[in-house]
Design a protein around this motif. Sequence first.
Motif, PDB file in Angstrom:
ATOM      1  N   LEU A  86       0.708  -1.237  -0.033  1.00  0.00           N
ATOM      2  CA  LEU A  86      -0.024   0.109  -0.082  1.00  0.00           C
ATOM      3  C   LEU A  86       0.815   1.252  -0.094  1.00  0.00           C
ATOM      4  CD1 LEU A  86      -2.825  -1.353   2.767  1.00  0.00           C
ATOM      5  CD2 LEU A  86      -3.012  -0.832   0.103  1.00  0.00           C
ATOM      6  N   ILE A  87       2.094   1.119   0.534  1.00  0.00           N
ATOM      7  CA  ILE A  87       2.974   2.262   0.732  1.00  0.00           C
ATOM      8  C   ILE A  87       3.327   2.558  -0.697  1.00  0.00           C
ATOM      9  CG2 ILE A  87       5.315   3.199   1.338  1.00  0.00           C
ATOM     10  CD1 ILE A  87       4.665   2.064   3.941  1.00  0.00           C
ATOM     11  N   VAL A  88       3.665   1.609  -1.493  1.00  0.00           N
ATOM     12  CA  VAL A  88       4.103   1.897  -2.984  1.00  0.00           C
ATOM     13  C   VAL A  88       3.072   2.614  -3.801  1.00  0.00           C
ATOM     14  CG1 VAL A  88       4.455   0.443  -5.051  1.00  0.00           C
ATOM     15  CG2 VAL A  88       5.742  -0.371  -3.145  1.00  0.00           C
ATOM     16  N   LEU A  89       1.822   1.967  -3.355  1.00  0.00           N
ATOM     17  CA  LEU A  89       0.728   2.550  -4.226  1.00  0.00           C
ATOM     18  C   LEU A  89       0.459   4.008  -3.887  1.00  0.00           C
ATOM     19  CD1 LEU A  89      -1.631   2.252  -6.091  1.00  0.00           C
ATOM     20  CD2 LEU A  89      -3.279   1.434  -4.307  1.00  0.00           C
ATOM     21  N   VAL A  90       0.530   4.515  -2.478  1.00  0.00           N
ATOM     22  CA  VAL A  90       0.428   5.814  -2.045  1.00  0.00           C
ATOM     23  C   VAL A  90       1.456   6.443  -2.691  1.00  0.00           C
ATOM     24  CG1 VAL A  90       0.685   7.237  -0.061  1.00  0.00           C
ATOM     25  CG2 VAL A  90      -0.711   5.353   0.081  1.00  0.00           C
ATOM     26  N   GLN A  91       2.784   6.087  -2.870  1.00  0.00           N
ATOM     27  CA  GLN A  91       3.820   6.974  -3.363  1.00  0.00           C
ATOM     28  C   GLN A  91       3.700   7.073  -4.660  1.00  0.00           C
ATOM     29  OE1 GLN A  91       6.625   8.080  -1.446  1.00  0.00           O
ATOM     30  NE2 GLN A  91       6.512   9.102  -3.279  1.00  0.00           N
ATOM     31  N   ASP A  92       3.188   6.152  -5.664  1.00  0.00           N
ATOM     32  CA  ASP A  92       2.815   6.511  -6.926  1.00  0.00           C
ATOM     33  C   ASP A  92       1.873   7.537  -7.156  1.00  0.00           C
ATOM     34  OD1 ASP A  92       5.061   4.872  -7.850  1.00  0.00           O
ATOM     35  OD2 ASP A  92       3.552   3.007  -8.076  1.00  0.00           O
ATOM     36  N   TYR A  93       0.650   7.595  -6.414  1.00  0.00           N
ATOM     37  CA  TYR A  93      -0.315   8.383  -6.363  1.00  0.00           C
ATOM     38  C   TYR A  93       0.327   9.740  -6.208  1.00  0.00           C
ATOM     39  CZ  TYR A  93      -4.399   5.688  -7.202  1.00  0.00           C
ATOM     40  OH  TYR A  93      -5.292   4.802  -7.831  1.00  0.00           O
ATOM     41  N   ASP A 101      -6.307  10.541  -4.117  1.00  0.00           N
ATOM     42  CA  ASP A 101      -6.243   9.186  -4.003  1.00  0.00           C
ATOM     43  C   ASP A 101      -5.033   8.604  -2.987  1.00  0.00           C
ATOM     44  OD1 ASP A 101      -7.975   8.111  -5.620  1.00  0.00           O
ATOM     45  OD2 ASP A 101      -7.147   8.754  -7.436  1.00  0.00           O
ATOM     46  N   ALA A 102      -4.070   9.324  -2.915  1.00  0.00           N
ATOM     47  CA  ALA A 102      -3.114   8.837  -1.906  1.00  0.00           C
ATOM     48  C   ALA A 102      -3.543   8.853  -0.584  1.00  0.00           C
ATOM     49  CB  ALA A 102      -1.958   9.973  -1.924  1.00  0.00           C
ATOM     50  N   ARG A 103      -4.298   9.852  -0.428  1.00  0.00           N
ATOM     51  CA  ARG A 103      -4.967   9.901   1.143  1.00  0.00           C
ATOM     52  C   ARG A 103      -6.038   8.738   1.156  1.00  0.00           C
ATOM     53  NH1 ARG A 103      -5.210  15.669  -0.008  1.00  0.00           N
ATOM     54  NH2 ARG A 103      -7.560  15.347  -0.213  1.00  0.00           N
ATOM     55  N   ARG A 104      -6.793   8.629   0.185  1.00  0.00           N
ATOM     56  CA  ARG A 104      -7.726   7.557   0.283  1.00  0.00           C
ATOM     57  C   ARG A 104      -6.954   6.189   0.732  1.00  0.00           C
ATOM     58  NH1 ARG A 104      -8.526   4.009  -3.582  1.00  0.00           N
ATOM     59  NH2 ARG A 104      -7.727   5.177  -4.995  1.00  0.00           N
ATOM     60  N   VAL A 105      -6.014   5.709  -0.016  1.00  0.00           N
ATOM     61  CA  VAL A 105      -5.022   4.587   0.244  1.00  0.00           C
ATOM     62  C   VAL A 105      -4.552   4.738   1.707  1.00  0.00           C
ATOM     63  CG1 VAL A 105      -3.291   3.256  -0.639  1.00  0.00           C
ATOM     64  CG2 VAL A 105      -4.687   4.218  -2.177  1.00  0.00           C
ATOM     65  N   MET A 106      -4.159   5.540   2.025  1.00  0.00           N
ATOM     66  CA  MET A 106      -3.509   5.754   3.407  1.00  0.00           C
ATOM     67  C   MET A 106      -4.763   5.408   4.349  1.00  0.00           C
ATOM     68  SD  MET A 106      -0.586   8.749   3.345  1.00  0.00           S
ATOM     69  CE  MET A 106       0.156   8.221   4.828  1.00  0.00           C
TER      70      MET A 106
END
Length: 972
Positions: A86-93, A101-106
């Motif tokens: 999930l951190i990978v996804l947040v970083q890519d957003y 979307d980064a906040r949504r994933v966090m």
Amino acid sequence: MGTRSGKASQVVRWCLKPVLWLLAAAIVGSPGGLLRTSLAGESQGVNASTEKIGQTPGQPSLADEEKAIHKLLDENPDGETRLALLIVLVQDYFDADDPADARRVMESIVDDARIPAGRRSLTASGLALAYAVENDFVRSQRLVNQAKTLADQTPAAELETLPEEPAYEYLAAEAELARRALNQHDTALRKVREAADLARKNLDNPLLSEHRHEEAANQLLDEVDHLVDLQTQNNRRTEALNYANGMLWDIDHDPRLKPDAAQRARVEVAVTIALMSNDDYDGALFWIDKAIKGYQDAGVLPYTFTYADALRLRLMIGLATNRLADYKADADAFQYAASINPVVAKTPSKDERLSVILATQGNWPAAESSLSRVLAYNLKDQGAQSPFVKYQSAMLMLYRLEDPERKVSESDISRYVTPMLGQNDDWDASGSAGAFVEDGALAMCLSRLMDDGAQGQALAFRIAELFHMNATQGAMSDGAARLAALTPELRSLVEQEQMARRAEDTERMGLSGLSARLARIGTETTGDKGNAIASVNDAEKAMNASAEDLATLHARINKQFPEYRRLVSPAVPTPEQVGAALHADEVYVDFYVGREATYAFVVNAKGALHAIRLNVTRTDLKKRILALRNAFDAGVPPRRAGDLAGFDMTAAADLYRLLISSIQADIEGAKTVYIATSGVLSSLPFDVLVTAPATDLASAHWWIATTMPVRIPNASALVLTRSHPATHAAGPLIAFADPSFDGRDPATIAAHPANGTPARAFPVEGGAAAFDYHRVAPLPETLDEATSIAKTLNAPGHSVLWGKSASRSEVMKRDLLNDRVVLFATHGIVAGEVPGWHKAGLALAYEGSGLRDSVLTADDIVTLRLNADWVVLSACNTGLVTGNAGDAMSELSRAFFAAGARSILLTQWAVESRSATQVTTGVFRTYASDPSLSKAEALARTERDMAGGKEGELYRHPYFWGAYALAGDAAR
């Protein structure tokens, strides 16, 4: 807090990046952006997936990436793996500039029950902080609540793996939420203080691991400047200076802290902020130069927030000292940092930053215009009591004063200064201060007013008084809170006042938001303008109603509990009010020592004011006072009659010439001269000044031969004491002497030597990281002193408490209203004198924890109920101050005045025991023998007798009699 910027989403990103970095480092020991490399210990399938996601053009979209990661999540129940993905996804957003979307994933990290609780708590705190910055307070509060719950669920084993203690982080988020959402700067300070206290407790806990100790040390070091900043914004200037100086001592003496170069620089920044808020800009410049050099040596990037903020502080010092043009390079670097880093761009606001840059270029009108925009917004959004409004108002005043093309009138200065003087029933109960440049603006106003005739000089006098009052306001506010806690009716009124104040803040912020919405409707021609106008009108009515409720409560408190009002917001009297409080043979003198000149304000019993600028600087005075005090502060009494023993008679004569000779005509014939000072002059023992140079003690012409100087915190203390005369107490004495510092009582009272007893010095070990209360030197001879005074006053034997009975708890529980004399014959502790201790206090009997429960502090004293004609502090250093700008005569004396004492006899250095008994007993014997004598005259006769050799040639030396200073109402 500046205007709400359109770059808020970028600010959120920069706020969250440290959270990602920390969590990533906790998993794989590297920043989150590097998690596309293999995850140690995980399956090859996970490694392959994380390597191929969204790295180059032509690869899957972020939506596809998210689907792929969710598929991996379905296959991997392991919490650490899930977090890494999930951190990978947040970083890519974030990299795609999609913070929503980064906040949504966090948030999904926070809600994922398979991820360890501590990591979820850290994520929730980071999000809460980010939402607070973006002014999304509902989400921020929800996430704070989640962070706290998850922190409570974090097992001890996980705490050993986390990069930060979850409690530190959610307290930081709570502080920012309180500050931004509720305009509660006092709550923000309390939360950050709570985190510091927790870190100190963890650091001191031997049962915790080295990892937890390291976290605690980093918390103290990384948040020191933030905590000091909040202390100054809450008008706790002395507390801020003590804390910053304490941390400065700690980083050199406490091996547990291990600061790196950047952390050391942060401590130096904290010292800078504290000195700026205490009117010492030269000292602040020294430390900020040192801090910036430290950041450079540590390789801190010039666009980081910490580096840019240090540049901003140096610019503010330049503004406060009228040298802003010297720092154009800092302004350019500050602007560059803002262009790179959106956090710098947000704090301070663009308009404030632009105004400072324009001011460095000498474009004062444009600087004023730019700052006025953000000031108007903050005034509307937060109200006049916000610390941001106060410091920006000070900046605006400095722009006007330093503009060579602008003529600032006396009325301009009056409009700026008058709200700080607290004359109205509806006072400022916020406890906030502008910090940074507020003292610089006041000092420049004072200097300008000196050339504006009698009316301008009268206002300058009140500004000088304001400096003295601000110096110890933090301790008085603490005492006010404790007084309210002990008085049910007052507590109820204070709680109502706080609710009304916070309701007004809420209504104001709501009105600001509705007004902004109405303005948008007006410009965009969309939306229901009629409903928007009605909403604004309703909000304005609600805010006005809250303001009326607040004013009503202030008037009630002022009438029913005037002592509480005097503590939280003391009023600054006019010269006429001071004169009305003086007796015919008294004069009041206020000294304000500025960077380039010293100012003396003399008020006589008719209310006439004489204001004069003295041609002596703060630096010169400090050098001479240090020369004068050297012999006294050494703690070694003279051994031979006639020996000067290092006493600098030239310095004593020079200080009289520089300070007193120019006002000698104004004080001629006065038996008592009340003197108010703060800063460097607080350390000057006025009693030992000589009117002309001399080479030996026998031929010295002491100033006290004709008049008696009496110290007083400020004119308000004298006016209030004499406007509320009290019936004298019936009981003669209560004394606390010879406390048992090791917690044991001797079986009998030992005989003590009559001669040769060394000075009562408090034990301070320069290289020690901690303090052992059991090692405090006992003071058996103080029991002789207390017993002798009791006999002089015909007090019963049980009036003297000693050993284990001379304790803090005994003082706090006793009814002291019936004692005319309250005596403490023990060690005094100066704030910052002992490692880890940042309060002024009196050392009493050991009660189990040492400093924490065995020292009677200034905020303890405020809650005592006294009706004492005299409080006697016959101890070392109870009147000593460090000489740092902002120190008042003594926090202890101010606290005793607030508790009800009319006068205080206190010591300014470590007294020698035999002479201490002679002075204190002599004063009371003289006072009791002649009902016509004032307290000042009783002390004067005693000191004159000793200086004249009546007690023997040895005791002519001022070391023995000059240590004592009388403070407060010195009349009968």
